[in-house]
Design a protein around this motif. Sequence first.
Motif, short mmCIF file in Angstrom:
data_model
loop_
_atom_site.label_atom_id
_atom_site.label_comp_id
_atom_site.label_asym_id
_atom_site.label_seq_id
_atom_site.Cartn_x
_atom_site.Cartn_y
_atom_site.Cartn_z
N ILE A 1 0.84 -1.21 0.00
CA ILE A 1 0.00 0.00 0.00
C ILE A 1 0.87 1.26 0.00
CG2 ILE A 1 -1.93 -1.16 1.12
CD1 ILE A 1 -1.20 0.27 3.71
N GLY A 2 2.15 1.08 -0.33
CA GLY A 2 3.04 2.23 -0.45
C GLY A 2 3.41 2.86 0.87
N ASP A 3 3.42 2.08 1.94
CA ASP A 3 3.75 2.61 3.26
C ASP A 3 4.69 1.65 3.98
OD1 ASP A 3 3.76 4.28 5.46
OD2 ASP A 3 1.88 3.52 6.28
N THR A 4 5.80 1.33 3.33
CA THR A 4 6.73 0.32 3.86
C THR A 4 7.11 0.61 5.30
OG1 THR A 4 7.62 -0.05 1.65
CG2 THR A 4 8.95 -0.80 3.52
N TRP A 5 7.06 -0.45 6.10
CA TRP A 5 7.31 -0.33 7.54
C TRP A 5 8.15 -1.53 7.97
CZ3 TRP A 5 2.62 0.12 11.46
CH2 TRP A 5 3.10 0.53 12.72
N ARG A 6 9.38 -1.28 8.42
CA ARG A 6 10.24 -2.38 8.88
C ARG A 6 10.03 -2.57 10.38
NH1 ARG A 6 13.73 -5.85 7.17
NH2 ARG A 6 13.69 -4.96 5.07
N VAL A 7 9.68 -3.81 10.75
CA VAL A 7 9.20 -4.07 12.11
C VAL A 7 9.75 -5.38 12.65
CG1 VAL A 7 7.06 -2.82 11.62
CG2 VAL A 7 7.13 -5.30 11.30
N LEU A 8 9.56 -5.59 13.94
CA LEU A 8 9.88 -6.86 14.58
C LEU A 8 9.01 -7.95 13.97
CD1 LEU A 8 11.47 -8.22 16.95
CD2 LEU A 8 9.45 -7.78 18.37
N HIS A 9 9.64 -9.09 13.64
CA HIS A 9 8.89 -10.18 12.99
C HIS A 9 8.17 -10.99 14.07
CE1 HIS A 9 9.04 -13.22 9.43
NE2 HIS A 9 7.81 -12.93 9.80
N ASN A 10 7.03 -10.47 14.51
CA ASN A 10 6.26 -11.14 15.55
C ASN A 10 4.90 -11.56 14.98
OD1 ASN A 10 4.83 -8.76 15.35
ND2 ASN A 10 5.29 -8.04 17.43
#
Length: 346
Positions: free
Chosen positions: A237-246
């Motif tokens: 959706i064009g809002d890349t978010w790098r996060v904890l893989h939980n």
Amino acid sequence: MAVFRTRITELFGIRHPILLGGMHHLGQSDIVAAVVNAGAMGFITARSFDALDDFRADLRRCRALTDNKAFGVNLTLSRRPGTNKQVPACIEIALEEGVRHFESAGDSPEPYVDAIHHGGALLMHKCPSVRHAQSAARLGVDAIALVGCEEGGHPGANPLSAFVNGAFALEQIRLPLVLGGGIGSGRQIAAALALGADGVVMGSRFLVAREVRAHEALKKRIVETGPEGSVAILGSIGDTWRVLHNDAAREVIRLESEGARSHVEFGDLILSSRTRQRVYVEGDVDGGIVSFGPGGAFADEIVPAGRIVERLVRDAARAAGAFADAFVEPEAVQLGGYDAEGGLRC
């Protein structure tokens, strides 16, 4: 004692070229003051506070904890209409409380550059690409933070890593420039400086600091997490978010795979209020989305922030020394050496 001297240490008046960037809900006085007292720079995140009075109170608390040392304020600028309405008030309050260092991120800082400069303060803008960095430079910002796709949080749509991004930027950007994204070790700091950057901006590596106001369960999970423990979501959706893989991240990935293409389709899964309550307060480490990059995987114990800074600087100095020992003076290089402009003579 200062080990490295760069344009960013001179500009910000700090001993070490390490910046703690804004951390939503977590970037408050305790952790910022601890980093500042260790000789680096930290930014209190204005959007971490529900009320402007709470924001002002935390600025005053940070001033007391640092014994009037310089610290900064992060301004996260959203592209969504109406969400930046409190930014001018936050700038005004910060200036009134003596803050003279600002970090902006997200949307263009153009509406705020003059107000910050008229208040006698400096502005560093965080950018995901060289193109955005060039635009920010034209607006008159004082420094650039350039992040790669490894950055925990929102790195933008740029697919380049921090060091590839930085190598291109250093050919074109003349302002003091720091690199961010996936950086969590002293070796990487030395590498960034060797590349030509003036420092680094970090976040995930400090999530395990004692002073971070997050549940101990989250810090323990991060200590146990390896280099593959982060994942990018919401790129569809064009809002890349790098996060904890939980588990929460896995549910978002499942919804994306099934065709979800708007924020509303993810419900409260992606709301920061959910993360603040379930993860940071209650300790349900799988209950919400946590901004997190691979640099956090370098965290191997829960310690005070000052210890983290000390280790980073020590390891960076050791790596820099090893690089210097390996360097061969141009005059000693065979095949004719180098000409006056650095070109190889054949």
